[in-house]
Write a protein that holds these residues in place. Structure first.
Motif, PDB file in Angstrom:
ATOM      1  N   ALA A 201       0.805  -1.304  -0.052  1.00 57.10           N
ATOM      2  CA  ALA A 201      -0.166   0.028  -0.011  1.00 57.10           C
ATOM      3  C   ALA A 201       0.799   1.206   0.016  1.00 57.10           C
ATOM      4  O   ALA A 201       0.247   2.336  -0.389  1.00 57.10           O
ATOM      5  CB  ALA A 201      -1.020  -0.082   1.046  1.00 57.10           C
ATOM      6  N   PHE A 202       2.333   0.946   0.219  1.00 57.55           N
ATOM      7  CA  PHE A 202       3.305   2.397   0.311  1.00 57.55           C
ATOM      8  C   PHE A 202       3.804   2.387  -1.067  1.00 57.55           C
ATOM      9  O   PHE A 202       4.049   1.438  -1.631  1.00 57.55           O
ATOM     10  CB  PHE A 202       3.953   2.226   1.455  1.00 57.55           C
ATOM     11  CG  PHE A 202       3.311   2.422   2.882  1.00 57.55           C
ATOM     12  CD1 PHE A 202       3.164   3.656   3.339  1.00 57.55           C
ATOM     13  CD2 PHE A 202       2.658   1.598   3.508  1.00 57.55           C
ATOM     14  CE1 PHE A 202       2.476   4.077   4.592  1.00 57.55           C
ATOM     15  CE2 PHE A 202       1.798   1.863   4.792  1.00 57.55           C
ATOM     16  CZ  PHE A 202       2.016   3.086   5.249  1.00 57.55           C
ATOM     17  N   PRO A 203       4.525   3.388  -1.127  1.00 55.36           N
ATOM     18  CA  PRO A 203       5.328   3.419  -2.408  1.00 55.36           C
ATOM     19  C   PRO A 203       6.562   2.512  -2.643  1.00 55.36           C
ATOM     20  O   PRO A 203       6.997   1.946  -3.601  1.00 55.36           O
ATOM     21  CB  PRO A 203       5.729   4.985  -2.458  1.00 55.36           C
ATOM     22  CG  PRO A 203       4.678   5.779  -1.555  1.00 55.36           C
ATOM     23  CD  PRO A 203       4.324   4.851  -0.661  1.00 55.36           C
ATOM     24  N   ASP A 204       7.118   2.182  -1.146  1.00 60.58           N
ATOM     25  CA  ASP A 204       8.183   1.467  -1.463  1.00 60.58           C
ATOM     26  C   ASP A 204       8.107   0.851   0.187  1.00 60.58           C
ATOM     27  O   ASP A 204       7.527   1.167   1.184  1.00 60.58           O
ATOM     28  CB  ASP A 204       9.488   2.204  -1.626  1.00 60.58           C
ATOM     29  CG  ASP A 204       9.922   3.336  -0.876  1.00 60.58           C
ATOM     30  OD1 ASP A 204       9.913   3.322   0.135  1.00 60.58           O
ATOM     31  OD2 ASP A 204       9.626   4.516  -1.515  1.00 60.58           O
ATOM     32  N   GLU A 205       9.295  -0.233   0.364  1.00 56.46           N
ATOM     33  CA  GLU A 205       9.385  -0.958   1.733  1.00 56.46           C
ATOM     34  C   GLU A 205       9.777   0.218   2.730  1.00 56.46           C
ATOM     35  O   GLU A 205       9.290   0.014   3.884  1.00 56.46           O
ATOM     36  CB  GLU A 205      10.527  -1.857   1.618  1.00 56.46           C
ATOM     37  CG  GLU A 205       9.715  -3.129   0.791  1.00 56.46           C
ATOM     38  CD  GLU A 205      10.828  -4.092   0.624  1.00 56.46           C
ATOM     39  OE1 GLU A 205      10.410  -5.479   0.839  1.00 56.46           O
ATOM     40  OE2 GLU A 205      12.088  -4.095   0.117  1.00 56.46           O
ATOM     41  N   ARG A 206      10.710   1.019   2.255  1.00 52.40           N
ATOM     42  CA  ARG A 206      11.178   1.935   3.300  1.00 52.40           C
ATOM     43  C   ARG A 206      10.018   2.858   3.944  1.00 52.40           C
ATOM     44  O   ARG A 206      10.133   3.068   5.077  1.00 52.40           O
ATOM     45  CB  ARG A 206      12.458   2.624   2.954  1.00 52.40           C
ATOM     46  CG  ARG A 206      13.648   2.128   2.542  1.00 52.40           C
ATOM     47  CD  ARG A 206      14.846   2.761   2.259  1.00 52.40           C
ATOM     48  NE  ARG A 206      16.149   2.059   1.964  1.00 52.40           N
ATOM     49  CZ  ARG A 206      16.417   1.050   1.072  1.00 52.40           C
ATOM     50  NH1 ARG A 206      15.462   0.786   0.038  1.00 52.40           N
ATOM     51  NH2 ARG A 206      17.518   0.568   1.076  1.00 52.40           N
ATOM     52  N   THR A 207       9.282   3.067   3.060  1.00 47.66           N
ATOM     53  CA  THR A 207       8.222   4.137   3.603  1.00 47.66           C
ATOM     54  C   THR A 207       7.231   3.530   4.252  1.00 47.66           C
ATOM     55  O   THR A 207       6.651   3.874   5.275  1.00 47.66           O
ATOM     56  CB  THR A 207       7.463   4.806   2.210  1.00 47.66           C
ATOM     57  OG1 THR A 207       8.400   5.566   1.371  1.00 47.66           O
ATOM     58  CG2 THR A 207       6.249   5.614   2.713  1.00 47.66           C
ATOM     59  N   ALA A 208       6.793   1.965   3.971  1.00 49.51           N
ATOM     60  CA  ALA A 208       6.103   1.437   4.828  1.00 49.51           C
ATOM     61  C   ALA A 208       6.698   1.163   6.322  1.00 49.51           C
ATOM     62  O   ALA A 208       5.804   1.254   7.102  1.00 49.51           O
ATOM     63  CB  ALA A 208       5.925  -0.075   3.996  1.00 49.51           C
ATOM     64  N   PHE A 209       7.827   0.757   6.030  1.00 51.23           N
ATOM     65  CA  PHE A 209       8.573   0.427   7.683  1.00 51.23           C
ATOM     66  C   PHE A 209       8.747   1.637   8.309  1.00 51.23           C
ATOM     67  O   PHE A 209       8.569   1.537   9.370  1.00 51.23           O
ATOM     68  CB  PHE A 209      10.013  -0.184   7.253  1.00 51.23           C
ATOM     69  CG  PHE A 209      10.009  -1.512   6.589  1.00 51.23           C
ATOM     70  CD1 PHE A 209       8.909  -2.450   6.376  1.00 51.23           C
ATOM     71  CD2 PHE A 209      11.413  -1.943   5.893  1.00 51.23           C
ATOM     72  CE1 PHE A 209       8.807  -3.364   5.684  1.00 51.23           C
ATOM     73  CE2 PHE A 209      11.328  -3.263   5.553  1.00 51.23           C
ATOM     74  CZ  PHE A 209      10.156  -4.066   5.212  1.00 51.23           C
TER      75      PHE A 209
END
Length: 438
Positions: A201-209
């Motif tokens: 749901a987020f642009p990339d993993e780092r943003t999600a984390f």
């Protein structure tokens, strides 16, 4: 739950007994005839729900209306059922104890209509939860140094089963459950991380984390395999470096070669200065998969479907049989379904000794402990409902007692159960009496 939580023939039999005044004390024994092929033992579970059901047994007005209008029971039967409550006694193996085939999990002694009527519910509770507890125990044996968490709720056969699985697995040593309702009810650790959908749901993993760490700083466990697992681990490390010093973090692996990935992830985490970061693994695990991963640097496992439905042995050959009525022992002579007459007790000795199945009236053998304990007298619990931790302690004790051959995941050898000479003589006498009457 009401008196309708049973099979129709139980109600009809109970009504028939009541019509004829057949209300003398009857003892029914609930046991498992044979262990599944890859089981060296079972773990007693489900008693708490059995006792709750017995305490609350009744027929509500709407139940009686249904039985009259649809099942066509006459008014006399309905009046008798309206007054029915459980007033009997229960002897049971406390939850968490290891048991074997042929040993009663519980015995009910009550007026015959009452004891008959409760068969379906008691078999349902005890059979399913004992099967799941045994499966969970095998997972515990396979991964003795890791924390195990119940992840089964989404694939159990109903939310009632999810509740029961959370409790049964906790009895067998699981550290927690993802099913929040059960965690609250039973005082268990509610465990959970994130799903792949959250990362997607987020642009990339780092943003999600980063978002997850900001929202839940006390539960920072990153699911790292949505795209590329080792890339996900590196992304988790980058975000972990942004967190306050001393933050507790972890990662979860949910696919691929979990053992190899755990080794690589551990190396990356250690080299980055996070030796305390925990690694969790999940995804289609059972005791055999856990055993294969025993040497991997995995601190925690989420165990779901295969434990929650006891996939390789989803049912037990359980039975609830009349063994005594009005003080007279009775038995079933059917081929392959022979039962032992009379109210019983099971006695356990030192490791390596067979268990003894005895008549309850026998003197206790020296140096052995009885397994069945009073659970209800006169329709009331002997003790207050106990915390799951008490059953966990019994399981941990019995697991230490359990001989290695019975603990094996492949080709287990159960502890033998021997009938006492007095029980054998009683069975022969009852058999002779019944055959003479044919």
């Amino acid at each position: 739950m009401t008196g309708l939580c049973t099979d129709l023939y139980e109600i009809r039999m109970a009504a028939g007994y009541l019509r004829r005044g057949m209300t003398l004390p009857a003892t029914f024994s609930l046991f498992v005839r044979e262990l599944p092929r890859e089981r060296g033992f079972l773990v007693a579970a489900g008693l708490a729900d059995c006792l709750d059901f017995l305490e609350r047994l009744h027929f509500a007005a709407e139940d009686l209306a249904y039985l009259g209008d649809v099942v066509h029971l006459p008014e006399g039967d309905l009046a008798a059922l309206a007054e029915l409550r459980f007033t009997g006694d229960v002897l049971a193996v406390p939850e968490g104890r290891v048991v074997f085939a042929g040993e009663p999990l519980l015995e009910v002694t009550a007026p015959l209509p009452q004891a008959q009527l409760v068969e379906t519910a008691l078999l349902n509770f005890a059979t399913f939860q004992t099967a799941v507890a045994a499966k969970a125990a095998r997972c515990r044996i396979a991964a003795p140094h890791a924390d195990l968490v119940d992840f089964a709720a989404r694939r159990t056969h109903g939310l009632g089963a999810a509740r029961a699985v959370a409790r049964a697995s906790a009895i067998a040593g699981f550290a927690g459950t993802s099913y929040v309702a059960a965690a609250r009810e039973f005082g268990l650790w509610a465990a959970g991380t994130m799903a792949h959908s959250y990362v997607e749901a987020f642009p990339d993993e780092r943003t999600a984390f980063r978002a997850f760490a900001a929202d839940f700083p006390d539960a920072v466990v990153f699911l790292v395999d949505t795209y590329d697992t080792l890339h996900g681990v590196r992304a988790a490390i980058d975000v972990a470096r942004e967190l306050p010093a001393g933050s507790r973090i972890g990662i979860r692996l949910d696919s691929g070669d979990l053992g190899a990935l755990a080794v690589q992830a551990r190396r990356l985490l250690d080299d980055a200065g996070f030796p305390g970061a925990r690694i969790m693994a999940s995804g289609g695990l059972d005791e055999h998969a856990l055993a294969e991963l025993a040497a991997a640097p995995i601190d925690m496992f989420g165990v779901g479907t295969k434990m929650g439905v006891s996939a390789d042995a989803p049912s037990l050959d359980s039975a609830y049989k009349l063994v005594e009525y009005g003080g007279t022992p009775v038995m079933k002579l059917s081929v392959g379904k022979l039962t032992a007459p009379g109210a019983k007790q099971v006695y356990r000795g030192e490791p390596g000794q067979p268990d003894l199945l005895a008549l309850r009236t026998e003197d206790p053998p020296a140096g052995r402990e009885p397994l069945l304990e009073p659970a209800m007298r006169g329709g009331a619990r002997v003790d207050q409902p106990e915390a799951v931790r008490a059953a966990q302690r019994r399981f941990e004790h019995d697991l230490r007692w359990l001989p290695e051959p019975a603990r094996r995941l492949v080709g287990p050898e159960p502890v033998e159960v021997h009938a006492t000479p007095m029980l054998l003589r009683s069975a022969e006498s009852v058999r002779h009496r019944l055959e003479q009457a044919l």
